[in-house]
Enzyme design. Structure first.
Site, PDB file in Angstrom:
ATOM      1  CG  ASN A 139      -1.753   1.067   1.365  1.00  0.00           C
ATOM      2  OD1 ASN A 139      -1.822   2.040   0.706  1.00  0.00           O
ATOM      3  ND2 ASN A 139      -2.344   1.376   2.563  1.00  0.00           N
ATOM      4  CE  LYS A 142       0.049   3.233   4.868  1.00  0.00           C
ATOM      5  NZ  LYS A 142      -0.021   3.368   6.278  1.00  0.00           N
ATOM      6  CG  HIS A 184      -5.635   1.641   5.223  1.00  0.00           C
ATOM      7  ND1 HIS A 184      -5.354   2.772   6.132  1.00  0.00           N
ATOM      8  CD2 HIS A 184      -4.695   0.916   5.386  1.00  0.00           C
ATOM      9  CE1 HIS A 184      -3.971   2.407   6.503  1.00  0.00           C
ATOM     10  NE2 HIS A 184      -3.827   1.287   5.999  1.00  0.00           N
ATOM     11  CD  GLU A 205      -2.890   5.485   6.795  1.00  0.00           C
ATOM     12  OE1 GLU A 205      -2.837   5.478   5.759  1.00  0.00           O
ATOM     13  OE2 GLU A 205      -1.910   4.979   7.598  1.00  0.00           O
ATOM     14  CD  GLU A 263      -3.289  -2.804   7.330  1.00  0.00           C
ATOM     15  OE1 GLU A 263      -1.965  -2.880   6.994  1.00  0.00           O
ATOM     16  OE2 GLU A 263      -3.891  -1.878   7.197  1.00  0.00           O
ATOM     17  N   GLY A 308       2.496   2.020  10.857  1.00  0.00           N
ATOM     18  CA  GLY A 308       3.549   3.431  10.787  1.00  0.00           C
ATOM     19  C   GLY A 308       4.189   3.650  11.957  1.00  0.00           C
ATOM     20  CB  SER A 351       5.484  -1.934  11.863  1.00  0.00           C
ATOM     21  OG  SER A 351       4.945  -0.650  12.239  1.00  0.00           O
ATOM     22  N   GLY A 411       2.952  -0.953   4.319  1.00  0.00           N
ATOM     23  CA  GLY A 411       3.054   0.317   3.976  1.00  0.00           C
ATOM     24  C   GLY A 411       4.364   0.768   3.720  1.00  0.00           C
TER      25      GLY A 411
HETATM   26  P1  PGA Z   1       3.066   0.242   7.703  1.00  0.00           P
HETATM   27  O1  PGA Z   1       1.592   0.337   7.119  1.00  0.00           O
HETATM   28  O2  PGA Z   1       3.416  -0.821   7.178  1.00  0.00           O
HETATM   29  O3  PGA Z   1       3.734   1.201   7.315  1.00  0.00           O
HETATM   30  O4  PGA Z   1       2.642   0.021   9.320  1.00  0.00           O
HETATM   31  C1  PGA Z   1       0.503  -0.705   6.851  1.00  0.00           C
HETATM   32  C2  PGA Z   1      -0.496  -0.171   6.443  1.00  0.00           C
HETATM   33  O5  PGA Z   1      -1.015   0.852   6.509  1.00  0.00           O
HETATM   34  O6  PGA Z   1      -1.520  -0.858   5.465  1.00  0.00           O
END
Ligand code: PGA
Length: 250
Positions: A9, A11, A96, A98, A168, A174, A214, A235
């Site tokens: 992803n 983003k 997601h 976010e 998630e 993140g 992460s 991500g």
């Molecule tokens: P991240 O994000 O790997 O940066 O933690 C994962 C995601 O939001 O799908």
């Protein structure tokens, strides 16, 4: 045997020329990927058409990070499922964290989007997960149950074949804090049980459940070794070809 999926992803990262650069690097690395692993990328809308052309001669599959639930009309700034299909998308990330937390998307809205995506032959990557407060309050399972029930409301068992679930935990996205393989497996197993109750045991056995939060080359192998973890939604670590390939090979 469920398929393995490693999904990236992007983003709101990578302009068009950066996208071209990352995809060409990825293509050479993915050429030698294990056969049972599907690699999916989710670039920003502005790079999708080019990404589709560039990945045509590779095994990389393409998706978008969001979509609107309507077919079209006066929705300034939005993108429909049909538009995504027309530029070669096969998948779409929906729900997601976010989108839920920054843009206020509700379970009901996410459910509408999932049903529209399925109607239009786009495969939803349906994201769920608890916040840190919810985990600390001991209500992780209640949150997951409610997100699964509301998100998949009206989705038939046949349609569920096309849905990928991504667990998630919001506190792991993140933040550099990954759920331990045991913590993640506990929730994945619970999600599979929910699918068994809502649908059937073959449906639960079949449904692909990714872990996200992460994920890095260093922690991917232990997470992916868990019985109910079928892949990863990545991500930060998917923005460099080396680290994404590290996860694919893990
Ligand atoms: P991240 O994000 O790997 O940066 O933690 C994962 C995601 O939001 O799908």
């Amino acid at each position: 045997m469920r398929k393995r999926i490693i999904a990236g992803n992007w983003k709101m990262n990578k302009n068009l020329s950066e996208s071209i650069g990352l995809i060409s690097e990825l293509k050479s690395k993915v050429a030698s990927k294990p056969e049972n692993v599907d690699v999916l990328i989710f670039p920003p809308y502005t790079s999708l058409e080019t990404a589709s052309a560039l990945t045509k001669d590779s095994s990389i599959k393409l998706g978008a990070q969001n979509m609107h639930q309507a077919d079209g009309g006066a929705f300034t700034g939005e993108i429909s499922a049909g538009m995504l299909k027309s530029v070669g998308c096969e998948f779409v990330i929906l729900g997601h964290s976010e989108r839920r937390h920054i843009f206020g998307e509700s379970d009901e809205l996410i459910n509408e989007k999932i049903k529209k995506a399925l109607e239009e032959d786009l495969k939803p990557v349906f994201c769920i997960g608890e916040t840190l407060e919810q985990r600390e309050a001991g209500i992780t399972n209640d949150v997951i149950r409610s997100q699964v029930e509301k998100g998949l409301n009206g989705v038939t068992e046949n349609q569920l074949n096309e849905v990928i679930i991504a667990y998630e935990p919001v506190w792991a996205i993140g933040t550099g804090k990954t759920a331990s393989p045991e913590q993640a497996e506990e929730v994945h197993k619970f999600i599979r049980e929910l699918i068994e109750t809502k649908y059937s045991s073959p449906a639960a056995e079949k449904v692909i459940i990714l872990y996200g939060g992460s994920v890095k080359p260093e922690n991917a192998a232990t997470l992916l070794a868990e019985k109910d973890i079928d892949g990863a939604l990545v991500g930060g670590a998917c923005l460099k070809a080396d680290s994404f390939a590290g996860i694919i090979n893990a």
